[in-house]
Design an enzyme around this catalytic site. Structure first.
Site, PDB file in Angstrom:
ATOM      1  N   LYS A  47       2.318  14.957  -7.294  1.00  0.00           N
ATOM      2  CA  LYS A  47       2.821  13.802  -6.545  1.00  0.00           C
ATOM      3  C   LYS A  47       2.699  14.137  -5.058  1.00  0.00           C
ATOM      4  O   LYS A  47       2.819  15.311  -4.665  1.00  0.00           O
ATOM      5  CB  LYS A  47       4.298  13.565  -6.912  1.00  0.00           C
ATOM      6  CG  LYS A  47       5.031  12.545  -6.054  1.00  0.00           C
ATOM      7  CD  LYS A  47       4.569  11.123  -6.304  1.00  0.00           C
ATOM      8  CE  LYS A  47       5.285  10.120  -5.383  1.00  0.00           C
ATOM      9  NZ  LYS A  47       4.661   8.783  -5.432  1.00  0.00           N
ATOM     10  N   CYS A 130      -0.148   5.311   1.361  1.00  0.00           N
ATOM     11  CA  CYS A 130       1.011   4.843   0.580  1.00  0.00           C
ATOM     12  C   CYS A 130       1.396   3.432   1.030  1.00  0.00           C
ATOM     13  O   CYS A 130       1.674   3.211   2.212  1.00  0.00           O
ATOM     14  CB  CYS A 130       2.212   5.767   0.733  1.00  0.00           C
ATOM     15  SG  CYS A 130       3.644   5.091  -0.154  1.00  0.00           S
TER      16      CYS A 130
HETATM   17  O1  HRO Z   1       5.400   6.586  -3.976  1.00  0.00           O
HETATM   18  C1  HRO Z   1       4.825   5.480  -3.844  1.00  0.00           C
HETATM   19  O2  HRO Z   1       5.440   4.419  -3.654  1.00  0.00           O
HETATM   20  C2  HRO Z   1       3.355   5.377  -3.882  1.00  0.00           C
HETATM   21  C3  HRO Z   1       2.517   6.216  -3.192  1.00  0.00           C
HETATM   22 CL1  HRO Z   1       3.074   7.558  -2.312  1.00  0.00          CL
HETATM   23  C4  HRO Z   1       1.124   5.965  -3.200  1.00  0.00           C
HETATM   24  O3  HRO Z   1       0.307   6.653  -2.562  1.00  0.00           O
HETATM   25  N1  HRO Z   1       0.680   4.895  -3.894  1.00  0.00           N
HETATM   26  C5  HRO Z   1       1.514   4.094  -4.598  1.00  0.00           C
HETATM   27  O4  HRO Z   1       1.048   3.126  -5.225  1.00  0.00           O
HETATM   28  N2  HRO Z   1       2.849   4.344  -4.574  1.00  0.00           N
END
Ligand code: HRO
Length: 312
Positions: A47, A130
């Site tokens: 993650k 993100c």
């Molecule tokens: O954690 C998120 O809300 C998230 C991330 Cl970091 C990302 O790069 N892509 C996404 O769809 N959700």
């Protein structure tokens, strides 16, 4: 049936399979990362890690339906030290790659300084896309900001690094971003992160389905495959040949992986389908891809990678 060779390289590291998890899918906690280590995925990608642990956005923040998923997780993660400890503890069992996200340039510089001090090089996917940070834009839609960040990064940082991009939709944006990325010693580019700020509506309840941002979030799954393939193929054509393309978006079958590779991907990441099916998904996808390769008499992915044909 002969077994086709699904092996590949990612930033110079050999992988036994070209199918891995997408960052964010089943890779946040110790238990999830162990599941991936024990699965048949070609590698484990964490993650996106920040300098300090984050709880992320309010729940419910993930929802899936037949054709996709919507999320507004808000970057919940256990912090860089946890992920580096995990990588250290696993030794050479399976390649483990780090996804990194920073809330500001100072945090990014601290994160990279931390990586520089390691006695082993960690291949890193820098998340520039993100879509769910409340009050913050997606970095990679601001081209001068990307240039500034990459200049700072490559001023002092020498370990293998790639970037994860959001989807682009206009030829001029593909061209400008590729021109910019070609100026840096990037090892790979991952296309695409979830198209951001989409909205899923439940007609029964007449409501949105996730709580943050009044229901707006990033979408994944089958409904985004054509957008993902377009981005992989465009950047495959525009980037210099030593920058690898990593495909991500809309992968739920061996055929989807075949299409990503045809468009130029050297390996393919699985997000929504991994969340639906669990880590057993890798074995099924490998089997399905092998059947396709066998039917077409391909013995390795390099024989057809990037060889998508045009009509006339
Ligand atoms: O954690 C998120 O809300 C998230 C991330 Cl970091 C990302 O790069 N892509 C996404 O769809 N959700």
């Amino acid at each position: 049936m002969t077994q086709a060779d699904l092996s590949t390289h990612w930033a110079g590291v050999s992988l036994s399979s070209c199918i891995v998890n997408a960052s964010g899918a089943w890779c946040s906690t110790f238990a999830e990362l162990m599941d991936l280590t024990e699965s048949t995925s070609g590698a484990v990608l964490t993650k996106s890690a920040t300098l300090y642990p984050r709880k992320g956005n309010l729940e419910p923040r993930y929802f899936q339906w037949t054709y996709g998923s919507i999320n507004s997780m808000g970057l919940p993660n256990l912090g860089i030290d946890f992920y580096l400890d995990f990588i250290r503890s696993q030794g050479a069992k399976k390649p483990i790659f780090l996804s990194l996200a920073a809330m500001n340039p100072e945090e990014l510089s601290k994160l990279l300084q931390r990586l520089r001090k390691l006695d082993f090089p960690v291949v890193t996917e820098l998340n520039l896309s993100c879509p769910n940070l409340i009050g913050k834009p997606q970095l990679a839609y601001d081209f001068s900001c990307v240039e500034e960040i990459l200049k700072k990064v490559f001023d002092f940082y020498e370990f293998p690094l790639g970037v994860k991009l959001p989807p682009y939709f206009d030829t001029i944006h593909f061209e400008e971003m590729a021109e910019l990325l070609n100026c840096f010693p990037l090892k790979f580019v991952t296309c695409i992160n979830s198209p951001g700020n989409a909205l899923f509506v439940d007609p029964q309840t007449e409501s949105v389905v996730i709580k943050p941002k009044e229901g707006f979030g990033g979408i994944g799954g089958p409904c985004i495959k054509p957008i993902a393939l377009a981005n992989v193929n465009k950047f495959f054509k525009l980037l210099k040949s030593d920058i690898q393309l990593i495909g991500c978006g809309g992968v739920s079958s061996g055929q989807d992986i075949f299409e990503h590779i045809l468009c130029g991907a050297s390996l393919v990441q699985v997000g929504t389908q991994l969340m639906k099916e669990g880590p057993g998904v890798f074995e099924r996808l490998q089997e399905e891809l092998c059947v396709i390769l066998d039917r077409k008499s391909y013995t390795s992915i390099e024989e057809f990678r990037g060889k998508l044909k045009s009509l006339g």
